[in-house]
Design a protein around this motif. Structure first.
Motif, PDB file in Angstrom:
ATOM      1  N   GLU A  30     -30.219  10.479   4.252  1.00 42.82           N
ATOM      2  CA  GLU A  30     -30.663   9.701   5.212  1.00 42.82           C
ATOM      3  C   GLU A  30     -31.320  10.256   6.374  1.00 42.82           C
ATOM      4  O   GLU A  30     -30.900  11.474   6.877  1.00 42.82           O
ATOM      5  N   PHE A  31     -32.355   9.680   7.215  1.00 44.84           N
ATOM      6  CA  PHE A  31     -32.956  10.308   8.287  1.00 44.84           C
ATOM      7  C   PHE A  31     -33.051   9.288   9.373  1.00 44.84           C
ATOM      8  O   PHE A  31     -32.846   8.151   9.062  1.00 44.84           O
ATOM      9  N   ILE A  32     -32.180   9.678  10.400  1.00 45.76           N
ATOM     10  CA  ILE A  32     -31.785   8.891  11.683  1.00 45.76           C
ATOM     11  C   ILE A  32     -32.693   9.242  13.083  1.00 45.76           C
ATOM     12  O   ILE A  32     -32.516  10.498  13.415  1.00 45.76           O
ATOM     13  N   LEU A  33     -33.316   8.552  13.533  1.00 47.32           N
ATOM     14  CA  LEU A  33     -33.928   8.869  14.787  1.00 47.32           C
ATOM     15  C   LEU A  33     -32.901   8.331  16.127  1.00 47.32           C
ATOM     16  O   LEU A  33     -32.305   7.410  16.077  1.00 47.32           O
ATOM     17  N   ARG A  90     -42.951  21.970   8.507  1.00 48.41           N
ATOM     18  CA  ARG A  90     -41.600  21.849   8.191  1.00 48.41           C
ATOM     19  C   ARG A  90     -41.096  20.541   7.334  1.00 48.41           C
ATOM     20  O   ARG A  90     -40.098  20.484   6.912  1.00 48.41           O
ATOM     21  N   THR A  91     -42.199  19.710   7.407  1.00 47.57           N
ATOM     22  CA  THR A  91     -42.211  18.358   6.510  1.00 47.57           C
ATOM     23  C   THR A  91     -41.630  18.450   5.225  1.00 47.57           C
ATOM     24  O   THR A  91     -40.599  17.542   4.853  1.00 47.57           O
ATOM     25  N   THR A  92     -42.205  19.308   4.298  1.00 47.54           N
ATOM     26  CA  THR A  92     -41.896  19.384   2.987  1.00 47.54           C
ATOM     27  C   THR A  92     -40.519  19.792   2.713  1.00 47.54           C
ATOM     28  O   THR A  92     -39.648  19.360   1.822  1.00 47.54           O
ATOM     29  N   GLN A  93     -40.003  20.918   3.581  1.00 45.48           N
ATOM     30  CA  GLN A  93     -38.628  21.445   3.669  1.00 45.48           C
ATOM     31  C   GLN A  93     -37.588  20.246   3.927  1.00 45.48           C
ATOM     32  O   GLN A  93     -36.549  20.161   3.062  1.00 45.48           O
ATOM     33  N   ILE A  94     -37.994  19.574   4.968  1.00 40.16           N
ATOM     34  CA  ILE A  94     -37.193  18.596   5.238  1.00 40.16           C
ATOM     35  C   ILE A  94     -36.888  17.352   4.356  1.00 40.16           C
ATOM     36  O   ILE A  94     -35.649  16.880   4.180  1.00 40.16           O
ATOM     37  N   ILE A  95     -37.946  16.974   3.797  1.00 36.27           N
ATOM     38  CA  ILE A  95     -37.966  15.796   2.875  1.00 36.27           C
ATOM     39  C   ILE A  95     -36.993  16.475   1.675  1.00 36.27           C
ATOM     40  O   ILE A  95     -36.363  15.673   0.997  1.00 36.27           O
ATOM     41  N   GLN A  99     -33.563  14.572   0.183  1.00 40.72           N
ATOM     42  CA  GLN A  99     -33.502  14.234  -1.135  1.00 40.72           C
ATOM     43  C   GLN A  99     -32.551  14.944  -1.863  1.00 40.72           C
ATOM     44  O   GLN A  99     -32.027  14.314  -2.872  1.00 40.72           O
ATOM     45  N   GLN A 100     -31.786  15.974  -1.423  1.00 42.43           N
ATOM     46  CA  GLN A 100     -30.707  16.543  -2.019  1.00 42.43           C
ATOM     47  C   GLN A 100     -29.396  16.078  -1.383  1.00 42.43           C
ATOM     48  O   GLN A 100     -28.356  16.393  -1.710  1.00 42.43           O
ATOM     49  N   THR A 123     -41.839  11.359  10.229  1.00 44.95           N
ATOM     50  CA  THR A 123     -41.165  10.291   9.903  1.00 44.95           C
ATOM     51  C   THR A 123     -42.019   9.331   8.900  1.00 44.95           C
ATOM     52  O   THR A 123     -41.510   8.599   8.131  1.00 44.95           O
ATOM     53  N   LYS A 124     -43.398   9.357   9.193  1.00 40.47           N
ATOM     54  CA  LYS A 124     -44.037   8.551   8.182  1.00 40.47           C
ATOM     55  C   LYS A 124     -44.193   9.373   6.765  1.00 40.47           C
ATOM     56  O   LYS A 124     -44.100   8.512   5.916  1.00 40.47           O
ATOM     57  N   ALA A 125     -44.124  10.638   6.546  1.00 43.50           N
ATOM     58  CA  ALA A 125     -44.141  11.325   5.427  1.00 43.50           C
ATOM     59  C   ALA A 125     -42.607  10.726   4.825  1.00 43.50           C
ATOM     60  O   ALA A 125     -42.563  10.623   3.589  1.00 43.50           O
ATOM     61  N   ILE A 126     -41.587  10.804   5.512  1.00 41.84           N
ATOM     62  CA  ILE A 126     -40.119  10.321   4.937  1.00 41.84           C
ATOM     63  C   ILE A 126     -40.343   8.984   4.727  1.00 41.84           C
ATOM     64  O   ILE A 126     -39.829   8.585   3.464  1.00 41.84           O
TER      65      ILE A 126
END
Length: 308
Positions: A30-33, A90-95, A99-100, A123-126
């Motif tokens: 989960e991603f939380i702002l 950093r986006t690819t690594q964070i996604i 996913q893990q 955030t858009k990529a997520i």
């Protein structure tokens, strides 16, 4: 009232139930702002604190700034820096981490994330990766200033930071003025650095007129909080004599119901523009701002320049 009570009960679960709910989604990540205080550390919410205590990673602009907030609330969490220069990388690594099953939070140095701060592209990529996303609301300088300004609270338009150079600022303001001519009628909101405030106000006065109602909010939620409410002309005079300090939000009230241009208005704007621009450039700028034919404005600018 029944609806309000039911909503309250949904958001007032015991802490153990909240933790169980968090564990149930942890497998999917989960991603939380998370919004943070804009000056007063006491504005950090209990829900934000609990979320950070349960998250795996905290992304922030400047780890040194965020570390002060974490220390004040006794929160221990792994911090990683994400800013405008490394966000895309950093986006690819964070996604992948999401996913893990990782729970990752994002904060800006102050206020609501993404607004004038890094994080939108991530955030858009997520969202596009279909990863669960939520936000914990909190302090916001633009909306706090709007409620204190005495200007109409809606509709409003948050424009972010204006360009640092005067000509680019004037071009941006001219576009907004043209939008007003086309029917836009909203309170406009910007953030600005203190050393550029007076120059910005002068550019606003050039495009929108000296008598336009405005407000400048400074150091919101802090000990020396101040909101100056006046015309642009009076605000320029005040901050010229009293140089501003701290975090600043500028608000411009909507145009009056009747915004007809008189000869005096035209002369005033041309005389101001001619102080720094050539006759041709001054006429072009003012003609666009007040929506008059360039040929007419240019002729008047020539007359005024000869009478100097």
């Amino acid at each position: 009232m029944k609806q309000e009570k039911s909503m309250l009960s949904d958001t007032s679960l015991p802490l153990t139930d909240q933790q169980n709910s968090k564990e149930s989604v942890k497998g999917s990540g989960e991603f939380i702002l998370i919004s943070t205080p804009i000056g007063n550390l006491s504005d950090f919410s209990l829900r934000a604190k609990q979320t950070l205590e349960e998250a795996d990673i905290l992304l922030c602009e400047d780890t040194r700034v965020t570390a002060k907030l974490l220390a004040a609330y006794g929160i221990s969490i792994r911090m990683e820096s994400v800013h405008e220069h490394n966000e895309l990388q950093r986006t690819t690594q964070i996604i992948s981490m999401l996913q893990q099953g990782k729970i990752i939070a994002l904060v800006s140095d102050a206020g609501t994330p993404l607004l004038s701060d890094p994080g939108y592209r991530l955030t858009k990529a997520i969202i596009e990766a279909n990863i669960p996303l939520t936000a914990i609301p909190g302090a916001n300088a633009a909306l706090t200033a709007l409620t204190l300004s005495g200007l109409p609270p809606h509709p409003y338009m948050f424009v972010g930071f204006p360009p640092p150079k005067s000509q680019a600022r004037q071009n941006g303001f001219t576009t907004l003025k043209a939008a007003e001519r086309a029917g836009l009628k909203a309170t406009l909101i910007w953030h600005e650095a203190p050393h550029r405030l007076v120059d910005m106000l002068k550019d606003l006065a050039l495009i929108f007129g000296n008598d336009r109602s405005a407000a400048v909010a400074r150091e919101l939620t802090k000990k020396f909080e101040e909101v100056q409410r006046n015309t642009l002309h009076e605000l320029i005079e005040h901050f010229t004599n009293t140089p501003p300090r701290g975090e600043i939000t500028v608000l411009l009230g909507p145009p009056p119901d009747r915004d007809e241009i008189t000869e005096d208005d035209l002369d005033q704007q041309l005389q101001t523009a001619l102080q720094t621009l050539s006759v041709k450039d001054a006429a072009s700028l003012v003609a666009t701002a007040i929506h008059l034919p360039k040929k007419i404005v240019y002729q008047r600018a020539l007359e005024l320049s000869k009478n100097k």
